[in-house]
Design a protein around this motif. Sequence first.
Motif, PDB file in Angstrom:
ATOM      1  N   MET A  33       0.499  -1.238   0.094  1.00  0.00           N
ATOM      2  CA  MET A  33      -0.210   0.097  -0.019  1.00  0.00           C
ATOM      3  C   MET A  33       0.693   1.623   0.078  1.00  0.00           C
ATOM      4  SD  MET A  33      -3.070  -1.295  -0.050  1.00  0.00           S
ATOM      5  CE  MET A  33      -4.345  -0.072   0.524  1.00  0.00           C
ATOM      6  N   ALA A  34      -0.367   2.340  -0.715  1.00  0.00           N
ATOM      7  CA  ALA A  34       1.453   3.837  -0.629  1.00  0.00           C
ATOM      8  C   ALA A  34       0.072   4.631  -0.222  1.00  0.00           C
ATOM      9  CB  ALA A  34       1.618   3.731  -1.766  1.00  0.00           C
ATOM     10  N   TRP A  35       0.760   5.695   0.046  1.00  0.00           N
ATOM     11  CA  TRP A  35       0.792   7.379  -0.241  1.00  0.00           C
ATOM     12  C   TRP A  35       1.399   7.871  -1.295  1.00  0.00           C
ATOM     13  CZ3 TRP A  35      -3.848   8.871   3.089  1.00  0.00           C
ATOM     14  CH2 TRP A  35      -3.925   8.204   4.268  1.00  0.00           C
ATOM     15  N   PHE A  36       0.495   8.804  -1.559  1.00  0.00           N
ATOM     16  CA  PHE A  36       0.764   9.725  -2.944  1.00  0.00           C
ATOM     17  C   PHE A  36      -0.136  11.239  -2.511  1.00  0.00           C
ATOM     18  CE2 PHE A  36       2.531   7.417  -6.421  1.00  0.00           C
ATOM     19  CZ  PHE A  36       2.098   5.576  -5.921  1.00  0.00           C
ATOM     20  N   ARG A  37       0.582  12.208  -3.094  1.00  0.00           N
ATOM     21  CA  ARG A  37      -0.512  13.583  -2.716  1.00  0.00           C
ATOM     22  C   ARG A  37      -0.001  14.341  -4.441  1.00  0.00           C
ATOM     23  NH1 ARG A  37       3.739  16.383   1.393  1.00  0.00           N
ATOM     24  NH2 ARG A  37       6.109  16.604  -0.300  1.00  0.00           N
ATOM     25  N   GLN A  38      -1.152  15.175  -4.689  1.00  0.00           N
ATOM     26  CA  GLN A  38      -1.175  15.881  -4.853  1.00  0.00           C
ATOM     27  C   GLN A  38      -1.039  17.911  -4.373  1.00  0.00           C
ATOM     28  OE1 GLN A  38      -3.761  15.502  -8.196  1.00  0.00           O
ATOM     29  NE2 GLN A  38      -2.496  16.814  -9.505  1.00  0.00           N
ATOM     30  N   PRO A  39       0.125  18.022  -5.195  1.00  0.00           N
ATOM     31  CA  PRO A  39       0.379  19.528  -3.802  1.00  0.00           C
ATOM     32  C   PRO A  39      -0.875  20.525  -5.146  1.00  0.00           C
ATOM     33  CG  PRO A  39       2.053  18.795  -4.389  1.00  0.00           C
ATOM     34  CD  PRO A  39       1.540  17.981  -4.658  1.00  0.00           C
ATOM     35  N   PRO A  40      -1.531  21.799  -4.746  1.00  0.00           N
ATOM     36  CA  PRO A  40      -2.458  22.824  -5.643  1.00  0.00           C
ATOM     37  C   PRO A  40      -1.002  22.572  -7.200  1.00  0.00           C
ATOM     38  CG  PRO A  40      -1.812  23.309  -3.402  1.00  0.00           C
ATOM     39  CD  PRO A  40      -0.771  21.612  -2.944  1.00  0.00           C
ATOM     40  N   GLY A  41      -1.350  22.312  -8.138  1.00  0.00           N
ATOM     41  CA  GLY A  41      -1.550  23.082  -9.273  1.00  0.00           C
ATOM     42  C   GLY A  41      -0.149  21.871  -9.962  1.00  0.00           C
ATOM     43  N   LYS A  42      -0.013  21.182  -8.654  1.00  0.00           N
ATOM     44  CA  LYS A  42       1.366  20.406  -9.330  1.00  0.00           C
ATOM     45  C   LYS A  42       0.621  18.934  -9.770  1.00  0.00           C
ATOM     46  CE  LYS A  42       4.922  22.863  -6.546  1.00  0.00           C
ATOM     47  NZ  LYS A  42       5.298  22.750  -4.907  1.00  0.00           N
ATOM     48  N   GLU A  43       1.623  17.910  -9.904  1.00  0.00           N
ATOM     49  CA  GLU A  43       1.076  17.061 -10.034  1.00  0.00           C
ATOM     50  C   GLU A  43       1.203  16.215  -9.100  1.00  0.00           C
ATOM     51  OE1 GLU A  43       1.350  17.201 -13.791  1.00  0.00           O
ATOM     52  OE2 GLU A  43       1.446  15.267 -13.179  1.00  0.00           O
ATOM     53  N   ARG A  44       0.568  15.052  -9.108  1.00  0.00           N
ATOM     54  CA  ARG A  44       0.558  14.028  -7.761  1.00  0.00           C
ATOM     55  C   ARG A  44       1.873  13.563  -8.092  1.00  0.00           C
ATOM     56  NH1 ARG A  44      -3.328  10.110  -8.650  1.00  0.00           N
ATOM     57  NH2 ARG A  44      -2.502   8.531 -10.137  1.00  0.00           N
ATOM     58  N   GLU A  45       2.630  13.181  -6.819  1.00  0.00           N
ATOM     59  CA  GLU A  45       3.707  12.783  -6.440  1.00  0.00           C
ATOM     60  C   GLU A  45       3.477  12.029  -5.217  1.00  0.00           C
ATOM     61  OE1 GLU A  45       5.078  16.884  -5.161  1.00  0.00           O
ATOM     62  OE2 GLU A  45       4.885  16.239  -2.544  1.00  0.00           O
ATOM     63  N   PHE A  46       4.736  10.668  -4.896  1.00  0.00           N
ATOM     64  CA  PHE A  46       4.415   9.276  -4.002  1.00  0.00           C
ATOM     65  C   PHE A  46       6.004  10.307  -2.354  1.00  0.00           C
ATOM     66  CE2 PHE A  46       5.684   5.247  -2.642  1.00  0.00           C
ATOM     67  CZ  PHE A  46       6.938   5.420  -1.619  1.00  0.00           C
ATOM     68  N   VAL A  47       4.777   9.264  -1.848  1.00  0.00           N
ATOM     69  CA  VAL A  47       5.134  10.390  -0.540  1.00  0.00           C
ATOM     70  C   VAL A  47       5.414   9.127   0.289  1.00  0.00           C
ATOM     71  CG1 VAL A  47       3.682  10.478   1.301  1.00  0.00           C
ATOM     72  CG2 VAL A  47       3.380  11.488  -0.251  1.00  0.00           C
ATOM     73  N   GLY A  48       4.850   7.386   0.078  1.00  0.00           N
ATOM     74  CA  GLY A  48       5.868   6.529   1.132  1.00  0.00           C
ATOM     75  C   GLY A  48       5.151   5.059   0.485  1.00  0.00           C
ATOM     76  N   ALA A  49       5.527   4.257   0.975  1.00  0.00           N
ATOM     77  CA  ALA A  49       4.896   2.585   0.736  1.00  0.00           C
ATOM     78  C   ALA A  49       5.958   1.956   1.650  1.00  0.00           C
ATOM     79  CB  ALA A  49       5.261   2.534  -0.842  1.00  0.00           C
ATOM     80  N   ILE A  50       4.472   0.591   2.539  1.00  0.00           N
ATOM     81  CA  ILE A  50       4.584  -0.377   3.097  1.00  0.00           C
ATOM     82  C   ILE A  50       4.639  -1.349   2.468  1.00  0.00           C
ATOM     83  CG2 ILE A  50       2.278   0.210   4.109  1.00  0.00           C
ATOM     84  CD1 ILE A  50       3.537  -0.671   6.331  1.00  0.00           C
ATOM     85  N   LYS A  51       5.334  -2.882   2.792  1.00  0.00           N
ATOM     86  CA  LYS A  51       5.659  -3.811   2.435  1.00  0.00           C
ATOM     87  C   LYS A  51       3.904  -4.936   2.570  1.00  0.00           C
ATOM     88  CE  LYS A  51       8.112  -8.384   1.813  1.00  0.00           C
ATOM     89  NZ  LYS A  51       9.004  -8.781   2.873  1.00  0.00           N
ATOM     90  N   TRP A  52       3.330  -5.325   1.432  1.00  0.00           N
ATOM     91  CA  TRP A  52       2.441  -6.398   1.784  1.00  0.00           C
ATOM     92  C   TRP A  52       1.983  -6.881   3.597  1.00  0.00           C
ATOM     93  CZ3 TRP A  52       2.554 -11.452   3.256  1.00  0.00           C
ATOM     94  CH2 TRP A  52       3.481 -12.118   2.850  1.00  0.00           C
ATOM     95  N   ASN A  53       3.679  -6.841   3.514  1.00  0.00           N
ATOM     96  CA  ASN A  53       2.919  -8.126   4.677  1.00  0.00           C
ATOM     97  C   ASN A  53       3.610  -6.892   6.544  1.00  0.00           C
ATOM     98  OD1 ASN A  53       5.902  -7.683   5.125  1.00  0.00           O
ATOM     99  ND2 ASN A  53       6.242  -9.723   5.192  1.00  0.00           N
TER     100      ASN A  53
END
Length: 125
Positions: A33-53
């Motif tokens: 699972m991962a978290w992404f974010r999209q700042p105002p006026g910008k492209e979506r960007e990666f924040v972080g991810a965690i392995k399945w377990n």
Amino acid sequence: VRVVESGGCLVQSGGSLRLSCAASGFTMDWYAMAWFRQPPGKEREFVGAIKWNGATTFYASSVKGRFTISRDNDKNTVALQMNSLKPEDTAVYYCASQRREYSYGSSFDEEYDYWGQGTQVTVSS
């Protein structure tokens, strides 16, 4: 399939916030699972991810040391703990499930299948 983020709000610079992601309709514990974010006026960007377990995590350099991802596979939830928030952390935050089973996670959004609707985080200076 549903992925629902919650917990976003207005917070002062230097503050903390915890976002939650609840998944249903699929076996979340098979997937990174991962978290992404999209700042105002910008492209979506990666924040972080965690392995399945939950054994490993990795983060974007911009949040490393300040943000922490955790998961509870029994409850089908993923959390993003955000500390020392900065105005540049202002964005809509999204939770996503990686397509491939038993995966480590990825910083590429095209590798993720299920996305939530996002939750707004605003950090005031």
